[in-house]
Design a protein around this motif. Sequence first.
Motif, PDB file in Angstrom:
ATOM      1  N   UNK A  74       9.794  14.119  -4.985  1.00 44.12           N
ATOM      2  CA  UNK A  74       9.542  14.891  -6.199  1.00 44.12           C
ATOM      3  C   UNK A  74       9.319  16.341  -5.797  1.00 44.12           C
ATOM      4  N   UNK A  75       9.754  17.257  -6.672  1.00 39.13           N
ATOM      5  CA  UNK A  75       9.675  18.687  -6.373  1.00 39.13           C
ATOM      6  C   UNK A  75       9.063  19.413  -7.560  1.00 39.13           C
ATOM      7  N   UNK A  76       8.164  20.364  -7.291  1.00 38.44           N
ATOM      8  CA  UNK A  76       7.602  21.176  -8.369  1.00 38.44           C
ATOM      9  C   UNK A  76       7.421  22.608  -7.868  1.00 38.44           C
ATOM     10  N   UNK A  77       7.820  23.576  -8.710  1.00 36.40           N
ATOM     11  CA  UNK A  77       7.683  24.999  -8.388  1.00 36.40           C
ATOM     12  C   UNK A  77       6.490  25.562  -9.140  1.00 36.40           C
ATOM     13  N   UNK A  78       5.604  26.227  -8.386  1.00 36.67           N
ATOM     14  CA  UNK A  78       4.397  26.810  -9.002  1.00 36.67           C
ATOM     15  C   UNK A  78       3.905  27.957  -8.118  1.00 36.67           C
ATOM     16  N   UNK A  79       3.651  29.110  -8.724  1.00 36.61           N
ATOM     17  CA  UNK A  79       3.100  30.278  -8.038  1.00 36.61           C
ATOM     18  C   UNK A  79       3.911  30.657  -6.798  1.00 36.61           C
ATOM     19  N   UNK A  80       5.233  30.637  -6.926  1.00 37.42           N
ATOM     20  CA  UNK A  80       6.075  31.101  -5.843  1.00 37.42           C
ATOM     21  C   UNK A  80       6.285  30.112  -4.719  1.00 37.42           C
ATOM     22  N   UNK A  81       5.764  28.897  -4.848  1.00 40.28           N
ATOM     23  CA  UNK A  81       5.957  27.866  -3.842  1.00 40.28           C
ATOM     24  C   UNK A  81       6.625  26.648  -4.494  1.00 40.28           C
ATOM     25  N   UNK A  82       7.434  25.948  -3.719  1.00 36.16           N
ATOM     26  CA  UNK A  82       7.983  24.663  -4.153  1.00 36.16           C
ATOM     27  C   UNK A  82       7.349  23.584  -3.284  1.00 36.16           C
ATOM     28  N   UNK A 142       0.844  -1.195   0.000  1.00 32.06           N
ATOM     29  CA  UNK A 142       0.000   0.000   0.000  1.00 32.06           C
ATOM     30  C   UNK A 142       0.879   1.245   0.000  1.00 32.06           C
ATOM     31  N   UNK A 143       0.467   2.228  -0.764  1.00 31.89           N
ATOM     32  CA  UNK A 143       1.263   3.435  -0.966  1.00 31.89           C
ATOM     33  C   UNK A 143       0.715   4.606  -0.162  1.00 31.89           C
ATOM     34  N   UNK A 144       1.622   5.450   0.306  1.00 24.56           N
ATOM     35  CA  UNK A 144       1.249   6.739   0.882  1.00 24.56           C
ATOM     36  C   UNK A 144       2.035   7.831   0.170  1.00 24.56           C
ATOM     37  N   UNK A 145       1.422   9.002   0.081  1.00 20.97           N
ATOM     38  CA  UNK A 145       2.087  10.182  -0.457  1.00 20.97           C
ATOM     39  C   UNK A 145       1.848  11.322   0.529  1.00 20.97           C
ATOM     40  N   UNK A 146       2.933  11.948   0.982  1.00 19.42           N
ATOM     41  CA  UNK A 146       2.850  13.063   1.925  1.00 19.42           C
ATOM     42  C   UNK A 146       3.606  14.239   1.327  1.00 19.42           C
ATOM     43  N   UNK A 147       3.079  15.456   1.502  1.00 23.93           N
ATOM     44  CA  UNK A 147       3.645  16.629   0.839  1.00 23.93           C
ATOM     45  C   UNK A 147       3.826  17.795   1.802  1.00 23.93           C
ATOM     46  N   UNK A 148       4.714  18.691   1.430  1.00 18.91           N
ATOM     47  CA  UNK A 148       4.932  19.954   2.143  1.00 18.91           C
ATOM     48  C   UNK A 148       5.381  20.993   1.130  1.00 18.91           C
ATOM     49  N   UNK A 149       5.358  22.266   1.514  1.00 16.40           N
ATOM     50  CA  UNK A 149       5.762  23.327   0.589  1.00 16.40           C
ATOM     51  C   UNK A 149       6.555  24.398   1.319  1.00 16.40           C
ATOM     52  N   UNK A 150       7.463  25.038   0.587  1.00 15.66           N
ATOM     53  CA  UNK A 150       8.246  26.168   1.090  1.00 15.66           C
ATOM     54  C   UNK A 150       8.228  27.266   0.027  1.00 15.66           C
ATOM     55  N   UNK A 151       8.483  28.528   0.426  1.00 15.85           N
ATOM     56  CA  UNK A 151       8.576  29.589  -0.591  1.00 15.85           C
ATOM     57  C   UNK A 151       9.727  29.330  -1.559  1.00 15.85           C
ATOM     58  N   UNK A 152       9.460  29.515  -2.820  1.00 12.34           N
ATOM     59  CA  UNK A 152      10.498  29.279  -3.826  1.00 12.34           C
ATOM     60  C   UNK A 152      11.687  30.211  -3.626  1.00 12.34           C
ATOM     61  N   UNK A 153      11.436  31.421  -3.112  1.00 14.12           N
ATOM     62  CA  UNK A 153      12.524  32.375  -2.917  1.00 14.12           C
ATOM     63  C   UNK A 153      13.550  31.876  -1.913  1.00 14.12           C
ATOM     64  N   UNK A 154      13.134  31.033  -0.948  1.00 15.73           N
ATOM     65  CA  UNK A 154      14.106  30.482   0.006  1.00 15.73           C
ATOM     66  C   UNK A 154      15.171  29.675  -0.730  1.00 15.73           C
ATOM     67  N   UNK A 155      14.733  28.826  -1.645  1.00 18.19           N
ATOM     68  CA  UNK A 155      15.675  28.010  -2.411  1.00 18.19           C
ATOM     69  C   UNK A 155      16.514  28.866  -3.354  1.00 18.19           C
ATOM     70  N   UNK A 156      15.859  29.805  -4.032  1.00 18.74           N
ATOM     71  CA  UNK A 156      16.555  30.634  -5.020  1.00 18.74           C
ATOM     72  C   UNK A 156      17.613  31.503  -4.337  1.00 18.74           C
TER      73      UNK A 156
END
Length: 431
Positions: free
Chosen positions: A380-388, A206-220
């Motif tokens: 997996x990572x995706x940047x969209x609308x200022x969030x990663x 059985x699979x689980x997927x858990x997510x979180x987000x940070x401001x893209x500017x932190x990484x940049x």
Amino acid sequence: MIQRPNAVDGCFIRHEQELSDFRPTFGMVLHAQGRAPELSRVQEQIASRIERMPTLACTVARRERRTVWQADPAFDPYDHVHEVRTPDGPTALEEAVQALLGAPLDEQSPRWGVWLIHGYCDSEYVLFYRAHHAAQDGQAMVDALRALFGTEPPASPARAAVAVPDAGRFWWQRIPVQAVAWILTDAMKSLRPSLRSSMQRPLSGETRVVSAAVPESWLRNTGRALGASSNDVCLAALAEAVRSRMPESRLAPRQRGRELYAYLPISVRRPEERFTVGNRLAAVRIPLSFWEESATTRVAAISRATRPVKTEGMRRALRAQMSLPEWLVYRIFRRAAAKAAGCLITSGLVHLPELLAMGDDPIETVVPAAFPYKDLFEMAFVAYKGQVAASVAFDRAEEEVGSLVALWADAVERLHDDVGFDESESTRAIV
């Protein structure tokens, strides 16, 4: 539009046929605000936009020993749009996405689909775009989302097939010396003992997927301060997160000769291949400098490791490797899968450069989701609308892995603070 089949496409199909628990599917969970539309509205929007990316009407399959791409004469976009009504409640969406990740895609038609998921909340709904990795790589998925849900004018239409460089030469004549050297060097490195990211427990299936987000500017901003890319910062924070959840026995002094590696996909797509079918990518193993005590030093070390991979010379070498006969590429593929047993698997940082919408409803957040490979977990990572947004997919037997994304977000924040930026950004949030 349909060029010479890429050997990687056939490798994904063949590996899935040989391993019953292997599901090379991945996707994006698109969150929209408002009441869910009728299914017919979603179907109509997608049907009206297929011409923006005609490869969505193409199918891939293995015929005897060959991988074959062809336009599907029976293609109907309405057949690729589905509806899932969930019960009300905070876990219903997560359970629906996880169930879909492991569900097979029809082998006789183009291997992608969109699922309208609603019912779990009155003020939000989800569009889950999912594809088979034999049919699309990360760039193709981005192009598909922009074609089906983008709010800007479409990109250039699909281009005509182009000549394959060196097509008249034997395959062994097309391999540059650099490619041979890289393959041999990587093979020698793979013989060294390495750390495992998983605990090797019996799997539940059985699979689980858990997510979180940070401001893209932190990484940049962190990357700019340290002379690294945002993706390098993502990997350094991931190494820190893995380290913080490892038991002491895995961090004993005797283990210090063992490195932790990540498999990083590298696009080898030429400009003229932008809208062609199938995969145009390779994967390389990147050391994560796991034992570095300083997070900023780890970023610098990862940046040094990834810099050669980003050069055009390395891309030529990887293109040459991917243009070998499929039987040989599959041997390399299987060897890489065996080596992955001790590695993390990541998507690289994927950017969605324009706003998406379903009709008049804007897409507020986009979260990646992938089916895990055996006892490994995949970030997996995706940047969209200022969030990663970062997500981790794992087997439920590895339940503690669910904390990894929160630990990753903490590590990104600490890195940002360490390099001295002081911005009034929205704080990270579990999504």
